[in-house]
Every structure is written in structure tokens, then in C-alpha cells.
Enzyme design. Structure first.
Site, PDB file in Angstrom:
ATOM      1  N   HIS A  65      -2.055  -5.813   5.494  1.00  0.00           N
ATOM      2  CA  HIS A  65      -1.054  -5.532   4.458  1.00  0.00           C
ATOM      3  C   HIS A  65      -1.671  -5.582   3.062  1.00  0.00           C
ATOM      4  O   HIS A  65      -1.239  -4.856   2.164  1.00  0.00           O
ATOM      5  CB  HIS A  65       0.124  -6.501   4.580  1.00  0.00           C
ATOM      6  CG  HIS A  65       1.059  -6.154   5.698  1.00  0.00           C
ATOM      7  ND1 HIS A  65       2.429  -6.251   5.601  1.00  0.00           N
ATOM      8  CD2 HIS A  65       0.822  -5.684   6.953  1.00  0.00           C
ATOM      9  CE1 HIS A  65       2.994  -5.853   6.743  1.00  0.00           C
ATOM     10  NE2 HIS A  65       2.041  -5.523   7.582  1.00  0.00           N
ATOM     11  N   ASP A  66      -2.670  -6.430   2.852  1.00  0.00           N
ATOM     12  CA  ASP A  66      -3.357  -6.455   1.560  1.00  0.00           C
ATOM     13  C   ASP A  66      -4.068  -5.126   1.324  1.00  0.00           C
ATOM     14  O   ASP A  66      -3.880  -4.487   0.285  1.00  0.00           O
ATOM     15  CB  ASP A  66      -4.356  -7.615   1.506  1.00  0.00           C
ATOM     16  CG  ASP A  66      -5.035  -7.705   0.152  1.00  0.00           C
ATOM     17  OD1 ASP A  66      -4.370  -7.404  -0.868  1.00  0.00           O
ATOM     18  OD2 ASP A  66      -6.227  -8.058   0.099  1.00  0.00           O
ATOM     19  N   GLY A  71      -5.272  -1.608  -2.186  1.00  0.00           N
ATOM     20  CA  GLY A  71      -6.624  -1.912  -1.719  1.00  0.00           C
ATOM     21  C   GLY A  71      -6.809  -3.378  -1.380  1.00  0.00           C
ATOM     22  O   GLY A  71      -5.932  -4.220  -1.612  1.00  0.00           O
ATOM     23  N   SER A  75      -4.011  -8.792  -3.708  1.00  0.00           N
ATOM     24  CA  SER A  75      -2.765  -8.666  -4.484  1.00  0.00           C
ATOM     25  C   SER A  75      -1.572  -9.206  -3.695  1.00  0.00           C
ATOM     26  O   SER A  75      -0.591  -9.658  -4.285  1.00  0.00           O
ATOM     27  CB  SER A  75      -2.520  -7.205  -4.893  1.00  0.00           C
ATOM     28  OG  SER A  75      -2.581  -6.350  -3.772  1.00  0.00           O
ATOM     29  N   PRO A 162       3.104   1.090   7.563  1.00  0.00           N
ATOM     30  CA  PRO A 162       3.745   1.794   8.680  1.00  0.00           C
ATOM     31  C   PRO A 162       4.938   1.022   9.217  1.00  0.00           C
ATOM     32  O   PRO A 162       4.990  -0.206   9.114  1.00  0.00           O
ATOM     33  CB  PRO A 162       2.624   1.857   9.727  1.00  0.00           C
ATOM     34  CG  PRO A 162       1.754   0.688   9.424  1.00  0.00           C
ATOM     35  CD  PRO A 162       1.816   0.497   7.931  1.00  0.00           C
ATOM     36  N   HIS A 192      -2.177  -5.961  17.790  1.00  0.00           N
ATOM     37  CA  HIS A 192      -0.928  -6.374  18.436  1.00  0.00           C
ATOM     38  C   HIS A 192      -1.194  -6.981  19.813  1.00  0.00           C
ATOM     39  O   HIS A 192      -0.275  -7.187  20.592  1.00  0.00           O
ATOM     40  CB  HIS A 192       0.057  -5.204  18.512  1.00  0.00           C
ATOM     41  CG  HIS A 192       0.572  -4.774  17.172  1.00  0.00           C
ATOM     42  ND1 HIS A 192       1.382  -3.683  16.985  1.00  0.00           N
ATOM     43  CD2 HIS A 192       0.402  -5.309  15.928  1.00  0.00           C
ATOM     44  CE1 HIS A 192       1.686  -3.549  15.693  1.00  0.00           C
ATOM     45  NE2 HIS A 192       1.083  -4.523  15.038  1.00  0.00           N
ATOM     46  N   ASP A 244       2.167  -8.957  22.732  1.00  0.00           N
ATOM     47  CA  ASP A 244       1.468  -8.770  24.007  1.00  0.00           C
ATOM     48  C   ASP A 244       2.088  -9.728  25.021  1.00  0.00           C
ATOM     49  O   ASP A 244       1.852 -10.934  24.957  1.00  0.00           O
ATOM     50  CB  ASP A 244      -0.028  -9.060  23.809  1.00  0.00           C
ATOM     51  CG  ASP A 244      -0.811  -9.001  25.121  1.00  0.00           C
ATOM     52  OD1 ASP A 244      -0.191  -8.934  26.207  1.00  0.00           O
ATOM     53  OD2 ASP A 244      -2.055  -9.025  25.045  1.00  0.00           O
ATOM     54  N   ASP A 252      -7.855  -9.348  23.128  1.00  0.00           N
ATOM     55  CA  ASP A 252      -8.550  -8.592  24.173  1.00  0.00           C
ATOM     56  C   ASP A 252      -7.954  -7.184  24.274  1.00  0.00           C
ATOM     57  O   ASP A 252      -7.174  -6.782  23.413  1.00  0.00           O
ATOM     58  CB  ASP A 252      -8.441  -9.333  25.518  1.00  0.00           C
ATOM     59  CG  ASP A 252      -6.981  -9.610  25.896  1.00  0.00           C
ATOM     60  OD1 ASP A 252      -6.068  -9.006  25.284  1.00  0.00           O
ATOM     61  OD2 ASP A 252      -6.759 -10.431  26.804  1.00  0.00           O
TER      62      ASP A 252
END
Ligand code: HEM
Ligand SMILES: *[C@@H]1O[C@H](CO)[C@@H](O)[C@H](O)[C@H]1NC(C)=O
Length: 324
Positions: A65-66, A71, A75, A162, A192, A244, A252
Site C-alpha cells: 500500500h505504501d 511510491g 507516506s 486494487p 494472500h 489461505d 508458500d
């Protein structure tokens, strides 16, 4: 060539411009200012991870997310009001990710050589590598030299991250904006393999889908029933479910094997297998963990180069939660 010097200079300037987006990052950036940066950060991360497993998914998601908003410039760590972390897309970032950076920064500041020498953005990049390698994922050399940004606003988050209902085209175009390919996007979605999602992110798939029984047909029916039990309709908005369902505490390639069995929790996970354009990459990562790990390292390294700040665009923050 009438003016070879002018020609050479032009070529030089052009090639500098082309490579400048990542040229300033170096693995040994702190060799002279804080030679033990890697071991100091790793030790602090290890203590934090020993206290709570959430440290791992929280730190990894925080880095993503940063980097996607203004960039990789830390922030996202800057304090309220009206900062990035107050946006709905960031409000679910778990506090343990922030705390990991704060703890590692305190450990660095405890060392007279390293005090206020390492950027918060670099600490987050290192901690992200460390948590992943400590829970079964690959280790890799981290490029360093990012400066911390001076601006963080709610508005800058809008349409930069996203969403779980994105199509493959939407996922691809958002990642492409940052120079990431479809393969990079699929490899990074392997994040994820750990962590949680709130029920609202997938409740439509198990209760309100436009199908005869209201359940997304791309969901394994047994898994769908299991999710309905974990997330009763209209109950507690604080309930979370493992992204998961099989190996939630290990980084993994089981995530990809789950997709093959229609056990992707988010629509944006399952779409990677149902869309024929991305299916073969999911199959490759499910079959070959080495191929996944190599692609992940390539992709997370590219992610770490997004929008890196230099010169007076940034600073080395003394406190990761506020500008100097
Ligand atoms: C491909 C597009 C992606 C979408 C649509 C997406 C969406 C989401 C959503 C909706 C959640 C659940 C948040 C919640 O309810 O609290 C989540 C969690 C998470 N995401 Fe993603 N994500 C994407 C890519 C990534 C990437 C690239 C990374 C890192 C490299 C990442 C790392 C994580 C982690 C580790 C969690 C678990 C967080 C926790 O347990 O605290 N995601 N993601
Ligand atoms: C798995 O992927 C690695 C890395 O791309 C490759 O070198 C190896 O040959 C693959 N293994 C198999 C069994 O295909």
C-alpha cells in the site's frame, strides 16, 4: 557525425534519463553510515514476529500500500488527520505492520552510528523481506536508498489500490501503471498465502451472487458453505477469515493450489485461475514453488523501486509518523 561530442553527450543524458528511475537504489547504500542495518532490523522484526504472527501479513500489505500510493516513501506511515492511512482502502491495514517499522526504527536509533541515518521507507522494505523469509518464503537482497516523503493525504489514495471485485484487465492496468507485468501481479498476489480478509470483501460471493442459489459458481461449494458459517449474513463486521484456508501461516505456493480447487477467497484471487490469460501462470506457480519464489523476488524488487524519491523530494525522517 559533425559533432561527436554533442552526440556522445546526448546519448549519455538520454541513457541517464532512462535508467534514473531506479539507479539510485543500492544494496550497500548504508555501508558507511549504518553497516549493521540489516542485522539490527532483522533482530527487531524477529522479536515482533515472536509476539504476534499478524506482524507478517500486516508488514507485507503495508509495503504494497505504501509503494502504490506516491511510491515507496513511507507516506502511509504519516499520522492523521486526513492522511493516507485514513482512507477506506487503508483503514484495514493492521496496526502491527506500523508497529514493526516503529520498533525497528527504535532499534536503529539505539545504535549511535545508525541514529536517524536509515529512512523509514527502507526500514519497511527490509522488514517486508524479513517477515516473508521468517515464515517460509524466499529471502533476497533488498535494494536501499529510498527517501521518506513529506506528503500524505486521503485524496492521493483514491483509485490507486486494487479492489477485490476487479477484473483481470483492471488488475493488469493498475499494476502496469507501476511497471509491473501480469506475471508480477500474479506472483505478488501470492502474498494472500498469509493473512486475513474481512467478510464484507467477499460476502457478495456467498450470499448475493447473481446465480440461482446466490453463490458464485467459481467458488468450491463446500468452501462456500464453510465461509457462510464463518461469516453469517449481516453479523459482526469485525470478523476476519484466512485468505489461505489451507496453510494460513506459511508463505508458500498453496495459495495457487487453492485457486485450482476454486478456493480463492476474493473474486480478484479466483479470477487469476478462471481467466484463461492468467491460468497457465497460476498452474506453473502451483506446480513449481521455485518458479513462484523466483517470480515473487523479481516482482517485489520491482515493487520496491516504484516512485522512489531522491534529493529534496524527500528526507530521512526522525520519527516515522511525522515529517521532520
Ligand atoms: C492483486 C490485487 C489485490 C487485491 C484486490 C487485494 C485486496 C486485498 C483485500 C480486500 C484484503 C483484505 C483486507 C481486509 O479485509 O482487511 C487483502 C489483504 C492482504 N493483502 Fe491484498 N490485494 C491485492 C494484492 C496484494 C499484494 C500485491 C500484496 C503484497 C505484495 C498484498 C498483501 C496482502 C496481505 C498480506 C493481506 C492480509 C493483511 C492482514 O492480514 O493484515 N495484496 N488484500
Ligand atoms: C521449476 O522452476 C525452476 C525455476 O524457473 C526451474 O529451474 C526448474 O527446472 C523447474 N522445475 C521443474 C520440475 O519444472
Amino acid at each position: 557525425m559533425e559533432n561527436p561530442t554533442f552526440f556522445t553527450l546526448t546519448v549519455l543524458v538520454l541513457s541517464l534519463l532512462i535508467t534514473s528511475s531506479s539507479a539510485q537504489l543500492r544494496q550497500d547504500f548504508y555501508k558507511n553510515t549504518c553497516p549493521n542495518v540489516e542485522s539490527i532490523v532483522r533482530a527487531a522484526v524477529k522479536v515482533k514476529l515472536g509476539q504476534t504472527f499478524v506482524t507478517a501479513p500486516a508488514t507485507l500489505r503495508l509495503f504494497f500500500h505504501d509503494c502504490f500510493v506516491r511510491g515507496c516513501d513511507a507516506s502511509v506511515l504519516l499520522g492523521s488527520p486526513n492522511a493516507e492511512k485514513d482512507h477506506p482502502d487503508d483503514i484495514t491495514l493492521a496496526g502491527d505492520g506500523f508497529d514493526t517499522v516503529i520498533k525497528a526504527k527504535a532499534a536503529l536509533d539505539n545504535n549511535p552510528t545508525c541514529r536517524n541515518k536509515v529512512s523509514c521507507a527502507d526500514i519497511l522494505a527490509l522488514a517486508t523481506r524479513d517477515v516473508v523469509s521468517m515464515i517460509g518464503g524466499p529471502s533476497y537482497a533488498v535494494e536501499l536508498g529510498r527517501l521518506d516523503g513529506k506528503i500524505s493525504t486521503i485524496a492521493s489514495v483514491q483509485r490507486q489500490l486494487p479492489h477485490s471485485d476487479f477484473s483481470l484487465n483492471q488488475l493488469n492496468s493498475m499494476f502496469a501503471l507501476h511497471g509491473l507485468t501480469q506475471t508480477d501481479m500474479i506472483a505478488l498476489s501470492g502474498a494472500h498465502s498469509i493473512g486475513f480478509s474481512h467478510c464484507n470483501e467477499f460476502s457478495k460471493r456467498i450470499f448475493n451472487f447473481r446465480s440461482s442459489n446466490g453463490v458464485d459458481p467459481s467458488l468450491n461449494p463446500t468452501y462456500a458453505r464453510n465461509l457462510q458459517q464463518q461469516c453469517p449474513k449481516g453479523v459482526d463486521p469485525t470478523i476476519v477469515v484466512n485468505l489461505d484456508p489451507t496453510t494460513p501461516n506459511t508463505f508458500d505456493n498453496t495459495y495457487y493450489k487453492n485457486l485450482q480447487q476454486s478456493k480463492g477467497l476474493l473474486a480478484s484471487d479466483q479470477i487469476l485461475f478462471t481467466d484463461t490469460r492468467s491460468k497457465s501462470t497460476v498452474n506453473l506457480f502451483a506446480a513449481n514453488i521455485t518458479a513462484f519464489q523466483e517470480a515473487y523476488v523479481t516482482a517485489i524488487t520491482k515493487l520496491g523501486r516504484v516512485g522512489v524519491k531522491t534529493g529534496n523530494q524527500g528526507e530521512i525522517r526522525r520519527d516515522c509518523t511525522s515529517v521532520n
